[in-house]
Design an enzyme around this catalytic site. Structure first.
Site, PDB file in Angstrom:
ATOM      1  N   TYR A  46      18.953  17.953  -6.073  1.00 13.68           N
ATOM      2  CA  TYR A  46      18.880  18.738  -4.835  1.00 13.68           C
ATOM      3  C   TYR A  46      19.657  18.058  -3.710  1.00 13.68           C
ATOM      4  CZ  TYR A  46      14.933  21.139  -7.058  1.00 13.68           C
ATOM      5  OH  TYR A  46      14.139  21.867  -7.903  1.00 13.68           O
TER       6      TYR A  46
ATOM      7  N   LYS B  30     -11.357   0.423  -2.603  1.00 10.76           N
ATOM      8  CA  LYS B  30     -11.232   1.726  -1.943  1.00 10.76           C
ATOM      9  C   LYS B  30     -10.008   2.464  -2.501  1.00 10.76           C
ATOM     10  CE  LYS B  30      -8.992  -0.494   1.984  1.00 10.76           C
ATOM     11  NZ  LYS B  30      -8.550  -0.241   3.325  1.00 10.76           N
TER      12      LYS B  30
HETATM   13  C1  LIG Z   1     -11.133  -4.159   6.260  1.00  7.72           C
HETATM   14  C2  LIG Z   1     -10.317  -4.537   5.070  1.00  7.72           C
HETATM   15  N1  LIG Z   1     -10.567  -5.701   4.448  1.00  7.72           N
HETATM   16  C3  LIG Z   1      -9.885  -6.085   3.371  1.00  7.72           C
HETATM   17  C4  LIG Z   1      -8.872  -5.314   2.853  1.00  7.72           C
HETATM   18  C5  LIG Z   1      -8.100  -5.799   1.648  1.00  7.72           C
HETATM   19  O1  LIG Z   1      -6.781  -6.057   1.986  1.00  7.72           O
HETATM   20  P1  LIG Z   1      -5.750  -6.610   0.895  1.00  7.72           P
HETATM   21  O2  LIG Z   1      -5.483  -5.480  -0.032  1.00  7.72           O
HETATM   22  O3  LIG Z   1      -4.561  -6.965   1.695  1.00  7.72           O
HETATM   23  O4  LIG Z   1      -6.400  -7.763   0.248  1.00  7.72           O
HETATM   24  C6  LIG Z   1      -8.558  -4.105   3.467  1.00  7.72           C
HETATM   25  C7  LIG Z   1      -7.471  -3.283   2.937  1.00  7.72           C
HETATM   26  O5  LIG Z   1      -6.810  -2.515   3.553  1.00  7.72           O
HETATM   27  C8  LIG Z   1      -9.310  -3.697   4.604  1.00  7.72           C
HETATM   28  O6  LIG Z   1      -9.061  -2.529   5.224  1.00  7.72           O
END
Ligand SMILES: Cc1ncc(COP(=O)(O)O)c(C=O)c1O
Length: 399
Positions: free
Chosen positions: A289, A59
């Site tokens: 700044y 994602k």
């Molecule tokens: C529902 C869910 N599962 C798995 C993950 C993966 O987490 P990580 O990056 O800590 O492995 C995330 C990441 O935010 C998540 O929201």
């Protein structure tokens, strides 16, 4: 599923042809090593039993690494299941890896429903409203739709609260339009709170037992709960069928503090900027700044071509270091939109315009990680990667 044969194929896998482009200019860019990425996945799979499916969490543009090339490389390495936040991300991933499937973590909205007509996309259902929406789509399509049921065991975000999970499960199981493909939960403290995490895992086990007891026809309900940090306790409970790995596959340690990562991995992303100019400034000069740094001595200052417009946040002002000529150089004053100033007085030879500074990565014996930048700025490594803006050109390497 990354099976044994696929694991061994990873090293010899044909790497995806990724467009590097002809680099019209390089001011601030990230290099992403896809071979190291595939090695990380192979190392994590090696740690897991063969029966466990690897779900690559890609994602937010694969945590800023570029969803297309990352999904293609993961697929070439044997990964067939991806997780994303929404249907648009799912489409992007499935374009790069057309034979894969994508689990959408986020809420289900009526105006995005049509996306789930694509059988490769799997919706998450957390409540009755989402079940009804998915049923409506299934009826329109006149076929069953797969879903994953999310149960909240202590995150306080999506998912049905655990003590109401059985009625929702029963309702989904009795729908002629829906098929529960898996049941999952999420761990919010696996990086920092072992007792909480173990209690959550126990809670999840007992719900699964309850579901199985009711559902004689589905004794082998596929379940998953582990994220990267959750892998540290993967072996404590009967194995779940899937693991969802994000940060660890990108080569960063998901554990808070000094705890070692659950599997040894290597960073895959390096971030660079160039020296724009170098000048010597007198004692007492206020830098940037707000005048938040005043030179305590005459100093050689280099101006670098990176700023918060690239994702190098102002929280790094006066706190971070960069690498130049293999040495650490402190950031002076506030980070500006396009540039930062660093103290290069300690370098034996002065850098010159065009020289490359490392913001994340290795130079000589020194290394700066996303975790270091996170610690210095009160952020988390996930956030450091996600902050890299579109202006930072991503260059993909295969070595
Ligand atoms: C529902 C869910 N599962 C798995 C993950 C993966 O987490 P990580 O990056 O800590 O492995 C995330 C990441 O935010 C998540 O929201």
């Amino acid at each position: 599923m990354v099976l044994e044969a696929q694991k061994s194929a990873i090293s010899s896998a044909t790497l995806p042809q990724v467009q590097v482009g002809n680099l019209p200019f390089r001011r601030c860019w990230a290099e992403i090593n896809l071979l190291a990425f595939q090695s990380n996945i192979a190392a994590i799979c090696h740690f897991l039993p063969n029966s466990v499916e690897y779900c690559a969490v890609v994602k937010a543009d694969a945590y800023g690494h570029g969803a297309g090339p990352i999904a293609a490389a993961a697929f070439a390495g044997g990964v067939q299941l991806f997780a994303v936040a929404n249907p648009i991300e799912a489409r992007q991933v499935l374009t790069a890896a057309p034979q894969a499937r994508a689990l959408v973590f986020g809420s289900l909205f009526a105006d995005e429903l049509e996306a789930f007509a694509d059988e490769r996309m799997i919706a998450t259902v957390s409540n009755e409203e989402e079940a009804v929406l998915l049923e409506q789509l299934a009826q329109r399509l006149n076929r069953k739709l797969a879903l994953q049921l999310k149960i909240d065991t202590g995150m306080g975000r999506l998912g049905i609260w655990h003590d109401q999970a059985l009625p929702l499960y029963q309702r989904l199981r009795s729908s002629p339009w829906l098929r529960i493909e898996a049941v999952y939960s999420h761990l919010p403290q696996a990086d920092c709170n072992l007792a909480y995490t173990l209690a959550q895992k126990e809670q999840f086990q007992s719900i699964l037992a309850e579901l199985r007891q009711w559902d004689k026809g589905n004794q082998r309900i596929i379940s998953h709960i582990d994220n990267s940090a959750g892998l540290t306790t993967f072996n404590t409970f009967p194995n779940h069928g899937i693991v969802r790995v994000g940060l660890l596959q990108y080569g960063e340690n998901p554990m808070t503090g000094t705890e070692a990562p659950p599997v040894a991995v290597q960073p895959i992303l390096s971030w660079y900027a160039r020296v724009g100019m170098v000048k010597t400034l007198p004692t007492g000069t206020a830098i940037s700044y707000g005048g938040r740094h005043t030179l305590a001595r005459q100093s050689r200052v280099a101006v670098l071509t990176v700023g918060y417009g690239d994702g190098y946040g102002t929280a790094l002002s006066n706190r971070a270091e960069v690498l130049l000529h293999g040495r650490r150089c402190p950031v002076l004053g506030r980070v500006t939109m396009d540039q930062i100033m660093v103290d290069v007085s300690e370098l034996s030879t002065s850098p010159k315009a065009g020289d490359v500074a490392t913001l994340i990565g290795t130079d000589g014996l020194e290394q700066i990680t996303a975790s270091e930048l996170a610690a210095r700025s009160g952020a988390i490594p996930w956030e450091i990667f996600c902050a890299l803006s579109p202006r930072v050109k991503r260059i993909y390497r295969h070595d």
